[in-house]
Scaffold this motif. Structure first.
Motif, PDB file in Angstrom:
ATOM      1  N   ILE A 205       0.858  -1.181   0.000  1.00 51.19           N
ATOM      2  CA  ILE A 205       0.000   0.000   0.000  1.00 51.19           C
ATOM      3  C   ILE A 205       0.899   1.237   0.000  1.00 51.19           C
ATOM      4  O   ILE A 205       1.771   1.383   0.864  1.00 51.19           O
ATOM      5  CB  ILE A 205      -0.933   0.015   1.230  1.00 51.19           C
TER       6      ILE A 205
ATOM      7  N   GLU B 227      -0.883   7.421  -2.487  1.00 51.63           N
ATOM      8  CA  GLU B 227      -2.144   7.188  -3.183  1.00 51.63           C
ATOM      9  C   GLU B 227      -3.327   7.560  -2.294  1.00 51.63           C
ATOM     10  O   GLU B 227      -4.316   8.154  -2.759  1.00 51.63           O
ATOM     11  CB  GLU B 227      -2.244   5.721  -3.597  1.00 51.63           C
ATOM     12  N   ILE B 228      -3.236   7.227  -1.019  1.00 52.11           N
ATOM     13  CA  ILE B 228      -4.313   7.542  -0.076  1.00 52.11           C
ATOM     14  C   ILE B 228      -4.315   9.029   0.243  1.00 52.11           C
ATOM     15  O   ILE B 228      -5.375   9.673   0.327  1.00 52.11           O
ATOM     16  CB  ILE B 228      -4.154   6.707   1.208  1.00 52.11           C
ATOM     17  N   GLU B 229      -3.126   9.607   0.404  1.00 48.26           N
ATOM     18  CA  GLU B 229      -3.020  11.031   0.726  1.00 48.26           C
ATOM     19  C   GLU B 229      -3.607  11.895  -0.382  1.00 48.26           C
ATOM     20  O   GLU B 229      -4.263  12.917  -0.106  1.00 48.26           O
ATOM     21  CB  GLU B 229      -1.551  11.394   0.963  1.00 48.26           C
TER      22      GLU B 229
ATOM     23  N   VAL C 122      -0.179   9.622   5.728  1.00 44.56           N
ATOM     24  CA  VAL C 122      -0.610   8.242   5.970  1.00 44.56           C
ATOM     25  C   VAL C 122       0.586   7.417   6.403  1.00 44.56           C
ATOM     26  O   VAL C 122       1.652   7.470   5.772  1.00 44.56           O
ATOM     27  CB  VAL C 122      -1.265   7.648   4.704  1.00 44.56           C
TER      28      VAL C 122
ATOM     29  N   VAL D 234      -3.215   0.706   8.318  1.00 43.33           N
ATOM     30  CA  VAL D 234      -3.127   2.038   7.727  1.00 43.33           C
ATOM     31  C   VAL D 234      -3.777   3.057   8.666  1.00 43.33           C
ATOM     32  O   VAL D 234      -4.935   2.892   9.070  1.00 43.33           O
ATOM     33  CB  VAL D 234      -3.823   2.083   6.356  1.00 43.33           C
TER      34      VAL D 234
ATOM     35  N   ALA E 242      -4.387   7.308   9.012  1.00 46.91           N
ATOM     36  CA  ALA E 242      -4.306   8.612   8.362  1.00 46.91           C
ATOM     37  C   ALA E 242      -4.364   9.711   9.417  1.00 46.91           C
ATOM     38  O   ALA E 242      -5.209   9.672  10.317  1.00 46.91           O
ATOM     39  CB  ALA E 242      -5.449   8.789   7.367  1.00 46.91           C
TER      40      ALA E 242
ATOM     41  N   LEU F 198     -12.944   7.851  -0.070  1.00 45.48           N
ATOM     42  CA  LEU F 198     -12.112   6.653  -0.007  1.00 45.48           C
ATOM     43  C   LEU F 198     -12.832   5.468  -0.627  1.00 45.48           C
ATOM     44  O   LEU F 198     -12.241   4.683  -1.380  1.00 45.48           O
ATOM     45  CB  LEU F 198     -11.753   6.351   1.453  1.00 45.48           C
TER      46      LEU F 198
ATOM     47  N   LEU G  70     -10.798   4.133  -3.843  1.00 45.90           N
ATOM     48  CA  LEU G  70      -9.796   3.144  -3.447  1.00 45.90           C
ATOM     49  C   LEU G  70     -10.440   1.826  -3.054  1.00 45.90           C
ATOM     50  O   LEU G  70     -11.551   1.806  -2.506  1.00 45.90           O
ATOM     51  CB  LEU G  70      -8.964   3.662  -2.262  1.00 45.90           C
TER      52      LEU G  70
ATOM     53  N   LYS H 235      -7.168  -0.587   1.183  1.00 44.54           N
ATOM     54  CA  LYS H 235      -6.353   0.622   1.284  1.00 44.54           C
ATOM     55  C   LYS H 235      -6.971   1.672   2.211  1.00 44.54           C
ATOM     56  O   LYS H 235      -6.352   2.704   2.474  1.00 44.54           O
ATOM     57  CB  LYS H 235      -6.135   1.238  -0.105  1.00 44.54           C
ATOM     58  N   HIS H 236      -8.182   1.419   2.683  1.00 46.21           N
ATOM     59  CA  HIS H 236      -8.841   2.396   3.542  1.00 46.21           C
ATOM     60  C   HIS H 236      -8.161   2.451   4.911  1.00 46.21           C
ATOM     61  O   HIS H 236      -7.818   1.409   5.491  1.00 46.21           O
ATOM     62  CB  HIS H 236     -10.315   2.039   3.735  1.00 46.21           C
ATOM     63  N   PRO H 237      -7.946   3.652   5.462  1.00 45.36           N
ATOM     64  CA  PRO H 237      -7.348   3.753   6.797  1.00 45.36           C
ATOM     65  C   PRO H 237      -8.207   3.061   7.848  1.00 45.36           C
ATOM     66  O   PRO H 237      -9.436   3.168   7.833  1.00 45.36           O
ATOM     67  CB  PRO H 237      -7.294   5.269   7.046  1.00 45.36           C
TER      68      PRO H 237
END
Length: 309
Positions: free
Chosen positions: A205, A209-211, A225, A237, A239, A257, A261, A265-267
């Protein structure tokens, strides 16, 4: 690196003791180039004085040290008429890549290798590094560079030490420690540090990408993240976000999210903080965030033990 150009050209440089948007804006009228980091540009955008007229005398705005958010890039262009020139470099190498100064600059990319610089993106899992092979365009891997600009080694570090891998392999390739991908034209896009890669449930991960998703949510000023130890997944994960209270709603984060995603990948947790720790170069210190999370978890465990006692 910025000072080298000024000294070679014998031109004056304006130094400020610290970043203050008012003083920076006042100084723009007496300058032709501004070299900043992403935090500088996001804070300038918070100042209503920033406009086309105030930036009219500037020939070039450059940005380095950390990735610039696409939204900051686009808003800055809209407010000033300037498209920030993102570059990529290190103390060990000097400038490695740059977007063109007189051609199209794309948000989220740090441009092309400079003349004389060899750059490749290789399989991040290859060990030893000599076995690494370049990945296809668009695939994320480890960024390596080679050329006369690369340093010869760290001062007083034993090159045959077994405690750390030599950053320069037998063929002269230097492992930067950054994750990146090349597009079909050869532009480089950075995806964070390899040490920040999160492996959760066996899946790689990439925090960036999440940020990028979180940063586009209304009311989120910035995000970071991190991966933290997790008994079930190996790493979970987390955040950490800084928000504008009047505009922020957690439901909006969860909705974005879910829309952009895949679930893994979700926090696991989204933490709201007053600010993010940074070093002198303006880079977010994720190691500090991990330490803060660990201290918080230890405190919670102690509270739970005392509660049961």
């Amino acid at each position: 690196m910025a000072l080298h150009c000024a000294m070679l050209s014998a031109i004056p440089v304006t130094f400020l003791a610290r970043f203050d948007s008012e003083r920076v804006l006042d100084s723009l009228r007496n300058a032709t180039v501004m070299m900043g980091v992403p935090t500088h540009y996001s804070r300038l955008l918070e100042n209503p004085r920033l406009d086309v007229d105030l930036a009219s005398g500037i020939r070039l705005f450059t940005c380095g040290s950390a990735p610039l958010r696409d939204s900051v890039f686009e808003e800055f262009a809209e407010r000033t008429g300037h498209r920030i020139c993102e570059r990529y470099g290190m103390s060990e190498t000097g400038i490695i890549t740059s977007n063109p100064s007189n051609d199209e600059r794309l948000a989220g990319t740090v441009g092309y290798p400079l003349p004389g610089v060899e750059l490749r993106v290789v399989d991040n899992d290859a060990i030893p590094t000599e076995a690494a092979t370049p990945v296809e365009p668009g695939v994320i891997g480890s960024v390596e560079v080679r050329g006369p600009h690369v340093f010869s080694g760290y001062w007083h570090r034993d090159r045959v030490s077994t405690s750390t891998l030599d950053p320069i392999d037998a063929d002269g390739w230097f492992t930067t420690g950054d994750l990146g991908s090349l597009d079909e034209s050869g532009r480089l896009r950075l995806h964070g540090r390899s040490g920040d890669l999160i492996i959760s449930g066996g899946e790689n991960i990439y925090p960036k990408e999440i940020e990028l998703v979180l940063d586009e949510v209304a009311g989120v000023r910035e995000s970071a993240v991190i991966g933290v130890p997790d008994r079930d997944l190996g790493e979970a994960v987390i955040a950490v976000i800084v928000v504008d209270d009047e505009r922020f709603a957690l439901d909006n984060c969860n909705a974005e999210l879910a829309r952009k995603l895949s679930r893994h990948k979700h926090p696991k947790q989204i933490v709201v903080a007053p600010s993010l720790p940074r070093n002198a170069m303006g880079k977010i210190q994720k190691n500090v965030l991990r330490e803060q999370h660990e201290q918080h978890e230890q405190h919670e465990q102690q509270q739970a033990i005392h509660g049961h006692g």
